[in-house]
Design a protein around this motif. Structure first.
Motif, mmCIF file in Angstrom:
data_model
loop_
_atom_site.group_PDB
_atom_site.id
_atom_site.type_symbol
_atom_site.label_atom_id
_atom_site.label_comp_id
_atom_site.label_asym_id
_atom_site.label_seq_id
_atom_site.Cartn_x
_atom_site.Cartn_y
_atom_site.Cartn_z
ATOM 1 N N CYS A 206 93.031 76.786 28.135
ATOM 2 C CA CYS A 206 91.654 76.401 28.468
ATOM 3 C C CYS A 206 91.502 74.885 28.432
ATOM 4 C CB CYS A 206 90.683 77.046 27.476
ATOM 5 S SG CYS A 206 90.334 78.784 27.798
ATOM 6 N N MET A 207 91.978 74.270 27.366
ATOM 7 C CA MET A 207 91.838 72.825 27.232
ATOM 8 C C MET A 207 92.613 72.101 28.330
ATOM 9 S SD MET A 207 90.664 70.143 25.818
ATOM 10 C CE MET A 207 89.887 70.697 24.310
ATOM 11 N N THR A 208 93.856 72.496 28.560
ATOM 12 C CA THR A 208 94.695 71.801 29.532
ATOM 13 C C THR A 208 94.166 71.953 30.956
ATOM 14 O OG1 THR A 208 96.621 72.156 28.133
ATOM 15 C CG2 THR A 208 97.034 71.566 30.413
ATOM 16 N N LEU A 209 93.793 73.154 31.336
ATOM 17 C CA LEU A 209 93.306 73.384 32.700
ATOM 18 C C LEU A 209 92.045 72.564 32.962
ATOM 19 C CD1 LEU A 209 93.815 74.972 35.302
ATOM 20 C CD2 LEU A 209 92.369 76.803 34.393
ATOM 21 N N ASN A 210 91.169 72.492 31.984
ATOM 22 C CA ASN A 210 89.941 71.704 32.164
ATOM 23 C C ASN A 210 90.236 70.209 32.237
ATOM 24 O OD1 ASN A 210 88.132 73.808 32.305
ATOM 25 N ND2 ASN A 210 87.667 73.802 30.127
ATOM 26 N N VAL A 211 91.057 69.712 31.341
ATOM 27 C CA VAL A 211 91.354 68.273 31.295
ATOM 28 C C VAL A 211 92.021 67.825 32.587
ATOM 29 C CG1 VAL A 211 92.837 66.548 30.198
ATOM 30 C CG2 VAL A 211 91.404 68.022 28.800
ATOM 31 N N GLU A 212 92.912 68.637 33.149
ATOM 32 C CA GLU A 212 93.667 68.228 34.331
ATOM 33 C C GLU A 212 92.840 68.255 35.612
ATOM 34 O OE1 GLU A 212 98.176 69.294 32.803
ATOM 35 O OE2 GLU A 212 97.248 70.577 34.318
ATOM 36 N N TRP A 213 91.671 68.886 35.563
ATOM 37 C CA TRP A 213 90.809 68.887 36.745
ATOM 38 C C TRP A 213 89.642 67.902 36.618
ATOM 39 C CZ3 TRP A 213 91.721 69.920 41.423
ATOM 40 C CH2 TRP A 213 92.510 71.003 41.825
ATOM 41 N N MET A 214 89.568 67.158 35.516
ATOM 42 C CA MET A 214 88.426 66.275 35.286
ATOM 43 C C MET A 214 88.835 64.808 35.406
ATOM 44 S SD MET A 214 85.940 68.341 34.838
ATOM 45 C CE MET A 214 84.635 67.303 34.178
ATOM 46 N N PRO A 215 87.941 63.952 35.935
ATOM 47 C CA PRO A 215 88.222 62.514 35.972
ATOM 48 C C PRO A 215 88.311 61.931 34.565
ATOM 49 C CG PRO A 215 86.419 63.088 37.457
ATOM 50 C CD PRO A 215 86.688 64.293 36.630
ATOM 51 N N ILE A 216 88.877 60.743 34.475
ATOM 52 C CA ILE A 216 89.132 60.118 33.182
ATOM 53 C C ILE A 216 87.867 59.993 32.344
ATOM 54 C CG2 ILE A 216 89.764 57.926 32.078
ATOM 55 C CD1 ILE A 216 91.821 57.524 34.256
ATOM 56 N N HIS A 217 86.781 59.522 32.939
ATOM 57 C CA HIS A 217 85.590 59.193 32.159
ATOM 58 C C HIS A 217 84.860 60.411 31.621
ATOM 59 C CE1 HIS A 217 83.927 60.039 36.156
ATOM 60 N NE2 HIS A 217 82.758 60.249 35.566
ATOM 61 N N THR A 218 85.264 61.617 32.027
ATOM 62 C CA THR A 218 84.561 62.836 31.591
ATOM 63 C C THR A 218 85.364 63.661 30.591
ATOM 64 O OG1 THR A 218 85.465 64.145 33.426
ATOM 65 C CG2 THR A 218 83.398 62.977 33.818
ATOM 66 N N ASN A 390 84.007 58.593 22.429
ATOM 67 C CA ASN A 390 83.686 58.090 23.763
ATOM 68 C C ASN A 390 83.382 56.597 23.784
ATOM 69 O OD1 ASN A 390 83.592 59.124 26.424
ATOM 70 N ND2 ASN A 390 81.375 58.861 26.469
ATOM 71 N N ASN A 391 82.989 56.018 22.653
ATOM 72 C CA ASN A 391 82.590 54.617 22.635
ATOM 73 C C ASN A 391 83.511 53.717 21.828
ATOM 74 O OD1 ASN A 391 79.785 54.670 24.023
ATOM 75 N ND2 ASN A 391 79.642 56.314 22.527
#
Length: 549
Positions: A206-218, A390-391
């Protein structure tokens, strides 16, 4: 940055990302229930030995005559008089004493079913001499999680994230449902072991599939959202356990929905980044065009061609065709440092976390209330963690969460036992920090490992976490030496492990590495910068030396 640019060109966080991320993280609500399910399905109600069959249980005096008393005047849980004893009255008016010979419950036990009508403890009498079997069931579940992390992490790097995730959903549904209908304790343990294997695979993919489809800033947003969904699952478990106190129905309730997750997971789109790293450019192009169409970027998708993709992903195609094995985590110097440091963080977080959350009955308050409190503390803790992640950065968030958790647990070890409010508050605060640590390390691990071995790295990290969760109950046995020894150990481990964070890179705002060479370049980047600065400092010295000559 090539793949990230492609994602932004095709809609960034578009309709596809929102739909798939939501559907992928939805099952995590029930995974929280599976991990701590035995707090309720294996709860130990008040119990005492069952007297002989001819005893008149409706008469308190007749029943009490068979029950020895402990030092506080309560019936012994595991001993029965060999013959009824009559003597001086106790405050409740019954006449019993503890002078007769006793024996270990030959006729079974009587349980107080007012709070827990049915648990695996009451159904299979996992008390007294069989009490250790209760912990055995949870340890076997955690061993399943350990094996699943090792197995499904490697398989996902070779077969793909979606295929392994589909199988994991089905395995969780089937094994969990079978556990609800288990005819005996060995069968129950076997099905719980299989459930543990599959839940590990679900979490990792779940974590990997989501991270690999999302842009860096998200990516930080996705990681935090995942953590909040898991916390929501803890609230849900308390409510479900209160509404459905029978252990078989509760087991079925948290398992059957995975059949629905299995059905809709066939519609997930496989990671195009994984396809690119595997050298399968045709499938990479097809999935990117599908995402573009869903996001309403049909023109951009139509402009994508094989030649344009080869030019954009030249690095991935030239260096990422071969799949890296788990041994690369040890052989490659850059990966070895990451692996050893992250292993310490995974182990310490899980070790201390399960040391706190798997003994809810030890707090002396309602088990449902403490479950809700443990879930509630995650909300502010993960919000603060997200803001720091994030900051400020991943490293400060990881270090602060581990240090604060360890300090809270260590302080708890020296607080007097009668200060129950203070002790409970410190435990809740420590648990919140450890939940934040889990939230950060999932994201952090996915960002430091390259795509070709990312899932294997996450799997090995999760494996070390499961080792921590298996060792944790054994440490609780040291309380027989001194009551606070387990807390000192639970607190010292995360404090010591936090030192390893100093050796890890910061990934805030950095692109995901796709190959081992990317990791090597990132590791050497600081060295090159230092060399350039040193050369700049040497130029005036060399010029001065030439003038003197």
């Amino acid at each position: 940055m090539a793949f990230n640019d492609l994602l932004l060109q095709l809609g960034g966080v578009g309709r596809f990302q929102k739909i798939q991320v939501t559907l992928v993280i939805l099952p995590l609500i029930l995974l929280a229930s599976h991990n701590t399910l035995q707090n309720f399905t294996a709860a130990i109600p008040t119990h005492h030995c069952r007297p002989p069959a001819d005893t008149n249980l409706s008469e308190d005096g007749d029943l009490e005559a068979w029950l020895p008393r402990d030092g506080q005047g309560r019936p012994e849980s595991c001993l029965l008089f060999t013959s009824p004893q009559r003597g001086p009255p106790f405050p409740n008016g019954t006449e019993t004493n503890g002078t007769g010979a006793t024996e270990p419950c030959p006729h079974g036990w009587i349980y107080d079913n007012s709070t827990f009508p049915s648990t695996i403890v009451t159904e299979w009498d996992l008390v007294c001499s069989h009490r250790a079997l209760r912990q055995l069931a949870q340890s076997l579940y955690m061993m399943g999680v350990l094996l699943g992390a090792m197995t499904f992490g490697c398989l996902a790097d070779r077969l793909g994230r979606q295929k392994v995730l589909i199988f994991n959903y089905l395995q969780t549904a089937v094994s969990g449902t079978c556990a609800a209908f288990a005819p005996n304790f060995p069968a129950y343990c076997a099905f719980r072991f299989l459930s543990g294997m599959s839940t590990a695979g679900v979490v990792l993919n779940c974590m990997t599939l989501n991270v690999e489809w999302m842009p860096i800033h998200t990516r930080a947003y996705v990681g935090t959202l995942t953590g909040y969904v898991y916390s929501l699952g803890q609230f849900l478990l308390a409510g479900m356990a209160y509404a459905v106190p029978h252990w078989r129905y509760l087991q079925l309730l948290v398992s059957a929905p995975f059949f629905a997750f299995f059905i809709y997971s066939w519609f997930f789109i496989e990671s195009a980044r994984w396809y690119a790293s595997s050298g399968r450019l045709d499938l990479t192009l097809r999935n990117l065009q599908r995402v573009a169409w869903i996001n309403g970027k049909q023109e951009e998708g139509a402009n994508l061609s094989m030649e344009a993709l080869q030019a954009s992903l030249k690095k991935e195609l030239t260096t990422g065709k071969s799949q890296a094995s788990a041994l690369e985590l040890i052989r490659c110097p850059a990966l070895r440092r990451l692996f050893l440091c992250l292993s310490m963080l995974w182990f310490a977080t899980s070790f201390a976390y399960y040391g706190l959350v798997m003994d809810l009955q030890g707090f002396g308050v309602s088990i449902y209330l403490i479950q809700v409190i443990f879930g509630a503390v995650d909300l502010p803790a993960k919000l603060v963690s997200f803001l720091v992640i994030n900051n400020v950065g991943r490293r400060p968030a990881q270090m602060a969460s581990l240090l604060l958790a360890g300090i809270c647990i260590l302080i708890n070890g020296v607080v007097p036992k009668d200060k129950s409010i203070v002790r409970t508050s410190l435990a809740v605060l420590g648990k919140g920090c450890l939940a934040s640590s889990f939230n950060c390390i999932f994201l952090y691990t996915g960002e430091v490992y390259p795509t070709m071995i990312r899932q294997t790295g996450l799997g090995m990290g999760s494996t070390l976490a499961r080792v921590g969760s298996i060792v944790s109950p054994l440490v609780s046995m040291t309380a027989e030496l001194y009551p606070s020894v387990p807390l000192f150990i639970y607190g010292a481990v995360p404090v010591a492990a936090s030192a390893a964070i100093a050796l890890l890179p910061e990934t805030l705002g950095q692109p995901l590495p796709d190959t081992v060479q990317d990791v090597e370049n990132r590791r050497r980047g600081k060295t090159r910068k230092q060399q350039e600065e040193l050369q700049k400092q040497m130029v005036p010295l060399q010029a001065s030396a030439q003038v003197k000559n």
